[in-house]
Enzyme design. Sequence first.
Site, PDB file in Angstrom:
ATOM      1  N   PHE A 260      -7.705  47.478  52.089  1.00 55.74           N
ATOM      2  CA  PHE A 260      -7.001  47.051  50.866  1.00 55.74           C
ATOM      3  C   PHE A 260      -7.891  47.047  49.628  1.00 55.74           C
ATOM      4  O   PHE A 260      -7.802  46.151  48.802  1.00 55.74           O
ATOM      5  CB  PHE A 260      -6.349  45.670  51.084  1.00 55.74           C
ATOM      6  CG  PHE A 260      -5.015  45.796  51.769  1.00 55.74           C
ATOM      7  CD1 PHE A 260      -3.841  45.822  51.031  1.00 55.74           C
ATOM      8  CD2 PHE A 260      -4.929  45.947  53.130  1.00 55.74           C
ATOM      9  CE1 PHE A 260      -2.615  45.976  51.647  1.00 55.74           C
ATOM     10  CE2 PHE A 260      -3.715  46.107  53.764  1.00 55.74           C
ATOM     11  CZ  PHE A 260      -2.557  46.121  53.019  1.00 55.74           C
ATOM     12  N   TYR A 262      -8.101  50.016  47.804  1.00 59.45           N
ATOM     13  CA  TYR A 262      -7.789  51.289  47.168  1.00 59.45           C
ATOM     14  C   TYR A 262      -7.095  51.076  45.830  1.00 59.45           C
ATOM     15  O   TYR A 262      -6.036  50.455  45.763  1.00 59.45           O
ATOM     16  CB  TYR A 262      -6.905  52.143  48.079  1.00 59.45           C
ATOM     17  CG  TYR A 262      -7.658  52.662  49.275  1.00 59.45           C
ATOM     18  CD1 TYR A 262      -8.333  53.877  49.204  1.00 59.45           C
ATOM     19  CD2 TYR A 262      -7.740  51.930  50.445  1.00 59.45           C
ATOM     20  CE1 TYR A 262      -9.064  54.341  50.291  1.00 59.45           C
ATOM     21  CE2 TYR A 262      -8.457  52.382  51.534  1.00 59.45           C
ATOM     22  CZ  TYR A 262      -9.116  53.592  51.449  1.00 59.45           C
ATOM     23  OH  TYR A 262      -9.848  54.047  52.513  1.00 59.45           O
ATOM     24  N   GLY A 264      -4.964  52.372  42.613  1.00 61.32           N
ATOM     25  CA  GLY A 264      -3.854  53.324  42.525  1.00 61.32           C
ATOM     26  C   GLY A 264      -2.849  52.901  41.484  1.00 61.32           C
ATOM     27  O   GLY A 264      -3.151  52.090  40.596  1.00 61.32           O
ATOM     28  N   CYS A 271       7.833  43.272  50.284  1.00 58.71           N
ATOM     29  CA  CYS A 271       7.123  42.021  50.568  1.00 58.71           C
ATOM     30  C   CYS A 271       6.211  41.530  49.443  1.00 58.71           C
ATOM     31  O   CYS A 271       6.432  40.448  48.908  1.00 58.71           O
ATOM     32  CB  CYS A 271       6.339  42.165  51.863  1.00 58.71           C
ATOM     33  SG  CYS A 271       7.439  42.310  53.282  1.00 58.71           S
ATOM     34  N   ARG A 339      12.275  49.793  48.015  1.00 55.37           N
ATOM     35  CA  ARG A 339      12.274  48.513  47.313  1.00 55.37           C
ATOM     36  C   ARG A 339      11.002  48.365  46.479  1.00 55.37           C
ATOM     37  O   ARG A 339       9.898  48.494  46.990  1.00 55.37           O
ATOM     38  CB  ARG A 339      12.432  47.356  48.321  1.00 55.37           C
ATOM     39  CG  ARG A 339      13.831  47.312  48.911  1.00 55.37           C
ATOM     40  CD  ARG A 339      13.997  46.208  49.937  1.00 55.37           C
ATOM     41  NE  ARG A 339      13.460  46.568  51.235  1.00 55.37           N
ATOM     42  CZ  ARG A 339      13.618  45.811  52.331  1.00 55.37           C
ATOM     43  NH1 ARG A 339      14.277  44.674  52.271  1.00 55.37           N
ATOM     44  NH2 ARG A 339      13.112  46.193  53.486  1.00 55.37           N
TER      45      ARG A 339
END
Length: 483
Positions: A260, A262, A264, A271, A339
Site C-alpha cells: 500500500f 503505490y 496513483g 470500502c 463504486r
Amino acid sequence: MKVTVIGSGYVGLVTGACLSDLGFKVVCLDKDEEKIRALHEGQVPIFEPGLKEVLSRNRADGRIRFTTDACEAIEHGDILFIAVGTPPSEDGSADLGHVLAVAALIGRHLKGFKLVVNKSTVPVGTADKVRATISHELMSRGMMPDLFDVISNPEFLKEGAAIDDFMRPDRIVVGVDQGPHYARSQRMMGDLYASFNRHHSRTVWMDVKSAELTKYAANAMLATRISFMNEIANLADVLGADVDHIRRGIGADTRIGHSFLYAGCGYGGSCFPKDTQALVSTAKAYGQNMSVVHATEQVNARQKLILVDRLLQRMGQDLTGRKIALWGLAFKPNTDDMREATSRVVIRQLLARGARVSAYDPVAGSEAMKALRHDFAGDLNALERFELVSHEMQALESADALMVLTEWKNFHNPDFVAMKTLMRKPFILDGRNLYNPEALSELGLAYQGVGRRNDLVQFLTFENEQETVPSLRASASGVAVHA
Ligand SMILES: NC(=O)c1ccc[n+]([C@@H]2O[C@H](COP(=O)([O-])OP(=O)(O)OC[C@H]3O[C@@H](n4cnc5c(N)ncnc54)[C@H](O)[C@@H]3O)[C@@H](O)[C@H]2O)c1
C-alpha cells in the site's frame, strides 16, 4: 453446523462459497430476485476470479443453494451471517437500514437459538441495535427475547483476490461479548473457522465494539498510506524526485513494509471511501475529530483529478475536438466494481470540457455503462461523446492522450510502437505508474506518471499548449523549473 448468509453480494457470496467449500451446508439469501434467479442458473452476478468455479462445484454437490425465502433461510442456519450493504448516508455516516431490516427479519422468523454474526462493516454500537431489533420482534411474538446472540466478525477480503483472502486469512477477527451465550458463541465460531487455525491460531478474539472498530481502523490505515504516498508523489513531481525510488526506499524499512505504498490517481471502491467517511462521522458524533482520516479523504478527492489537471495544463481548459483514450474503468483490477471508481470522476471532467472519450476495460464495461447512466441521468446527451470499445488498441485510434486508470495485467506491457502509430499525439498519462519513463522516452512517447522523474518527460507541441507548466516542466538536472 449449518450456515445461512443474508445478502449475496461480494462478501455474502464469497463467504457462502468458501464455507460450502469447507464442507458446511450453506443457504444464501438475497432480496434481489433477479440475482437469485441468475445464481440458480449457475451465473455469477459479479466478476471475482475463482468464485464461479467454487460456487458451481458446491452447487453440484448440494452444499450451497440460493433463495429469496427468508423463512426457509433463517430456519436453515445455526449461524446467520449478515452481509448486506452499509452505504453512506447523506451526512457520511453508515446507513444501517439494510442491516436493521435483516435484524427485524431474523426476529420475525426465529424459532430456536441462532448465532447472528455481523459481517457487514458497521459502526461501533450496531450489534446492540441489531440485538434490540431482534428482541423487539421476538417479544412482540410473545417469545423469549434472548433466544440468540449477536457477535461481530468483520470481513477483510479484497475484491479481485477475495477467494484467496477468505481461504488464507492473515487473521480472523471475532468480537464476542460476555453474556449468557458467550461460551456457546465462541465455540461455534471456533468450530466454523477451525480449518484456518490448524497450524496456528489466526483468530483474534475480542469484544464486539473493538471488533467493529478494528475494521474501520484497518481500512482507514490503508487509505491513509495511499493518500500519504500520493502527497509525497505530488511533492516529488515538483522537486524532480521519483516516488518509485522513495517507495522502495521506505518500504524496505521493516517497520513500514512494502504494501500500500503505490502512488496513483486515487483510491475508490466500495470500502475505503465510505468507511473513512463513516469513521469521521462516528468520531464527530462522539465529539472527536479524526483529522488524519479527514485529510486522507481530502487528498484522495484531489488525487482523482490529478491526470485531468495534467492534461489541462498541456492542452488548455477546452478539450473540444480532442479524443482521450482511457484504459481501465473498474476501481481496481480483477473486479467489475465501479463504486467510487476514479474513472467516473475523470469521465465527468473530460466530457464537461468537450472531449470525446474512448474507453476500454477487460470486464467492467457493462457495469461502467450502468454507473455512467446513473451519473449522467440529468444529461444523457453528454454520454454521446463517450464510447466503450472492445479492445485497448481500438481506444487509441487518433487519440490525443491516453490515461491509464486501472492496472489490469493486459496494460502492463503494451506494444508501444503500435500505440505511437495509432495515436494522433502519443501522450501517456499513467495513473498507476506502470511504465518505465526512460524506456518510453527512448521510444519518443510523451509520458507523465504520478511522481515520476519529470526530466524524462518529452514534450510534444499541442496547438494551445500552455507555455509554462510548473509541475511538468523540468530542467535537465531533474529540478522543476517554475514559471
Ligand atoms: N466489497 C468488499 O470488498 C467488502 C470487503 C469487506 C467488507 N465489506 C462490507 O460488507 C458489506 C457488504 O458489502 P458488499 O460489497 O458485499 O455489498 P453488495 O452491495 O455487493 O451486496 C449486498 C447484498 O445484500 C442484499 N440485501 C440488501 N438488503 C437485504 C435484505 N433485507 N435481505 C436480503 N438481502 C439483502 C442486496 O440485494 C445485495 O445483493 C458492507 O458493509 C461492506 O462494507 C465489503
